[in-house]
Design a protein around this motif. Structure first.
Motif, PDB file in Angstrom:
ATOM      1  N   HIS A 107       9.248  -3.744  26.106  1.00 41.88           N
ATOM      2  CA  HIS A 107       9.352  -4.055  24.566  1.00 41.88           C
ATOM      3  C   HIS A 107      10.149  -3.295  23.637  1.00 41.88           C
ATOM      4  CE1 HIS A 107       6.230  -0.807  24.409  1.00 41.88           C
ATOM      5  NE2 HIS A 107       6.444  -0.699  23.099  1.00 41.88           N
ATOM      6  N   VAL A 108      10.467  -3.925  22.381  1.00 41.30           N
ATOM      7  CA  VAL A 108      11.148  -3.033  21.455  1.00 41.30           C
ATOM      8  C   VAL A 108      10.372  -3.346  20.224  1.00 41.30           C
ATOM      9  CG1 VAL A 108      13.102  -2.899  20.177  1.00 41.30           C
ATOM     10  CG2 VAL A 108      13.389  -3.524  22.641  1.00 41.30           C
ATOM     11  N   LEU A 109      10.004  -2.260  19.509  1.00 41.02           N
ATOM     12  CA  LEU A 109       9.013  -2.242  18.549  1.00 41.02           C
ATOM     13  C   LEU A 109      10.247  -2.423  17.073  1.00 41.02           C
ATOM     14  CD1 LEU A 109       6.421  -2.126  16.755  1.00 41.02           C
ATOM     15  CD2 LEU A 109       6.659   0.296  17.032  1.00 41.02           C
ATOM     16  N   HIS A 110       9.975  -3.199  16.043  1.00 36.78           N
ATOM     17  CA  HIS A 110      10.648  -3.465  15.100  1.00 36.78           C
ATOM     18  C   HIS A 110       9.714  -3.059  13.705  1.00 36.78           C
ATOM     19  CE1 HIS A 110      14.136  -5.028  16.841  1.00 36.78           C
ATOM     20  NE2 HIS A 110      13.453  -5.452  17.649  1.00 36.78           N
ATOM     21  N   GLN A 111       9.790  -2.006  13.025  1.00 41.26           N
ATOM     22  CA  GLN A 111       9.016  -1.854  12.091  1.00 41.26           C
ATOM     23  C   GLN A 111       9.779  -2.190  10.491  1.00 41.26           C
ATOM     24  OE1 GLN A 111       7.959   2.254  13.079  1.00 41.26           O
ATOM     25  NE2 GLN A 111       5.819   1.744  13.529  1.00 41.26           N
ATOM     26  N   LEU A 112       9.096  -2.899   9.675  1.00 37.90           N
ATOM     27  CA  LEU A 112       9.538  -3.230   8.363  1.00 37.90           C
ATOM     28  C   LEU A 112       8.488  -2.651   7.304  1.00 37.90           C
ATOM     29  CD1 LEU A 112      10.493  -6.870   9.367  1.00 37.90           C
ATOM     30  CD2 LEU A 112      11.917  -5.029   9.456  1.00 37.90           C
ATOM     31  N   PRO A 113       8.546  -1.465   7.015  1.00 40.90           N
ATOM     32  CA  PRO A 113       7.677  -0.914   6.016  1.00 40.90           C
ATOM     33  C   PRO A 113       7.947  -1.501   4.514  1.00 40.90           C
ATOM     34  CG  PRO A 113       9.423   0.674   6.676  1.00 40.90           C
ATOM     35  CD  PRO A 113       9.528  -0.505   7.332  1.00 40.90           C
ATOM     36  N   TYR A 114       7.027  -1.411   3.602  1.00 41.23           N
ATOM     37  CA  TYR A 114       7.278  -1.911   2.332  1.00 41.23           C
ATOM     38  C   TYR A 114       6.079  -1.187   1.442  1.00 41.23           C
ATOM     39  CZ  TYR A 114       2.800  -5.042   3.490  1.00 41.23           C
ATOM     40  OH  TYR A 114       1.645  -5.029   4.112  1.00 41.23           O
ATOM     41  N   THR A 115       6.320  -1.601   0.251  1.00 44.53           N
ATOM     42  CA  THR A 115       5.256  -0.963  -0.899  1.00 44.53           C
ATOM     43  C   THR A 115       4.872  -2.392  -1.624  1.00 44.53           C
ATOM     44  OG1 THR A 115       4.920   0.401  -2.745  1.00 44.53           O
ATOM     45  CG2 THR A 115       7.052  -0.455  -2.560  1.00 44.53           C
ATOM     46  N   HIS A 116       3.730  -2.213  -2.373  1.00 39.29           N
ATOM     47  CA  HIS A 116       3.561  -3.346  -3.026  1.00 39.29           C
ATOM     48  C   HIS A 116       3.982  -3.334  -4.567  1.00 39.29           C
ATOM     49  CE1 HIS A 116       0.408  -4.757  -0.238  1.00 39.29           C
ATOM     50  NE2 HIS A 116       0.094  -3.598   0.121  1.00 39.29           N
ATOM     51  N   GLN A 117       4.559  -4.669  -4.937  1.00 41.54           N
ATOM     52  CA  GLN A 117       4.983  -4.697  -6.346  1.00 41.54           C
ATOM     53  C   GLN A 117       4.465  -5.826  -6.886  1.00 41.54           C
ATOM     54  OE1 GLN A 117       9.129  -5.555  -6.580  1.00 41.54           O
ATOM     55  NE2 GLN A 117       8.965  -7.407  -4.805  1.00 41.54           N
ATOM     56  N   PRO A 118       3.918  -5.771  -7.973  1.00 44.75           N
ATOM     57  CA  PRO A 118       3.412  -6.999  -8.843  1.00 44.75           C
ATOM     58  C   PRO A 118       4.378  -7.975  -8.994  1.00 44.75           C
ATOM     59  CG  PRO A 118       3.454  -4.913 -10.263  1.00 44.75           C
ATOM     60  CD  PRO A 118       4.104  -4.477  -9.008  1.00 44.75           C
ATOM     61  N   LEU A 119       3.912  -9.073  -8.807  1.00 47.12           N
ATOM     62  CA  LEU A 119       4.668 -10.619  -8.901  1.00 47.12           C
ATOM     63  C   LEU A 119       4.463 -10.995 -10.404  1.00 47.12           C
ATOM     64  CD1 LEU A 119       4.356 -12.019  -5.458  1.00 47.12           C
ATOM     65  CD2 LEU A 119       6.119 -10.655  -6.198  1.00 47.12           C
ATOM     66  N   GLY A 120       3.614 -10.480 -11.189  1.00 45.63           N
ATOM     67  CA  GLY A 120       3.218 -11.185 -12.201  1.00 45.63           C
ATOM     68  C   GLY A 120       1.999 -12.059 -12.471  1.00 45.63           C
ATOM     69  N   SER A 121       1.617 -12.571 -13.455  1.00 44.49           N
ATOM     70  CA  SER A 121       0.633 -13.578 -13.639  1.00 44.49           C
ATOM     71  C   SER A 121       1.060 -14.921 -14.536  1.00 44.49           C
ATOM     72  CB  SER A 121      -0.549 -12.914 -14.345  1.00 44.49           C
ATOM     73  OG  SER A 121      -0.370 -12.592 -15.599  1.00 44.49           O
ATOM     74  N   SER A 122       0.234 -15.977 -14.114  1.00 49.36           N
ATOM     75  CA  SER A 122       0.680 -17.159 -14.857  1.00 49.36           C
ATOM     76  C   SER A 122      -0.584 -17.819 -15.412  1.00 49.36           C
ATOM     77  CB  SER A 122       1.480 -18.050 -13.925  1.00 49.36           C
ATOM     78  OG  SER A 122       0.672 -18.381 -12.926  1.00 49.36           O
TER      79      SER A 122
END
Length: 190
Positions: A107-122
């Motif tokens: 197998h080959v592992l691919h990691q896609l790290p992220y941080t949370h960002q606000p998308l706003g409100s409606s």
């Protein structure tokens, strides 16, 4: 698997994770079996209870791949969600969307790290959060995987011993009856 198929699966998973996080839901693990480069479908984890049930359910994702005699699979999951559900330490960056491409040979592992960002409100709805994708480390051949992910990959390539005229069809029906979400491509519809 060709590059175009891989890129499409990665984009699809990133879009699905973005949509789930925007709705305030935790993305569920999903397996994508392939036979001779053709996508069989997508199978999402059923609702689980933390602990042994989550461990078992993740391993059971392999059933459709095994029934289809998949020669490769892609499994996607979120690091912290799987660690929490399985009561295991997190393996890798948190938060992170992981995709592992596996064959019988490895197998080959691919990691896609992220941080949370606000998308706003409606219209008075609470603010939702989405991922802000961070730079990804390079692919990791043989990268470290948590035990339920390792087992799901191993069993994906273990033939099912079912005495039934349509082992693939009955496996799909049983998985759906157990609460897994199964979306098959037209080529593999039982």
């Amino acid at each position: 698997m060709d590059t175009q198929t891989w890129d499409a699966l990665v984009a699809s998973m990133k879009n699905a994770y973005t949509a789930d996080l925007a709705q305030g839901t935790a993305p569920r693990p999903v397996i994508m079996p392939l036979v001779r480069g053709e996508l069989v479908g997508l199978i999402w984890l059923r609702p689980t209870k933390d602990g042994e049930d989550a461990l078992t359910a993740i391993v059971e994702l392999s059933n459709v791949a095994a029934a289809a005699s998949a020669d490769e699979v892609v499994l996607a999951w979120e690091t912290q969600d799987v660690a929490t559900a399985c009561r295991l330490p997190a393996t890798g960056p948190v938060p992170c969307l992981n995709l592992v491409h596996a064959t019988k040979e490895g197998h080959v592992l691919h990691q896609l790290p992220y941080t949370h960002q606000p998308l706003g409100s409606s219209s008075g709805d609470p603010v939702t959060a989405g991922p802000l994708w961070l730079p990804a480390p390079g692919p990791q051949p043989g990268g470290e995987l948590s035990p339920p992910i390792q087992a799901a990959l191993r069993y994906s390539f273990t033939p099912l011993d079912l005495d039934h005229p349509s082992p693939f069809g009955v496996t799909v029906l049983l998985m759906e009856d157990d609460g897994y979400t199964v979306h098959l491509t037209d080529t593999f519809t039982p």
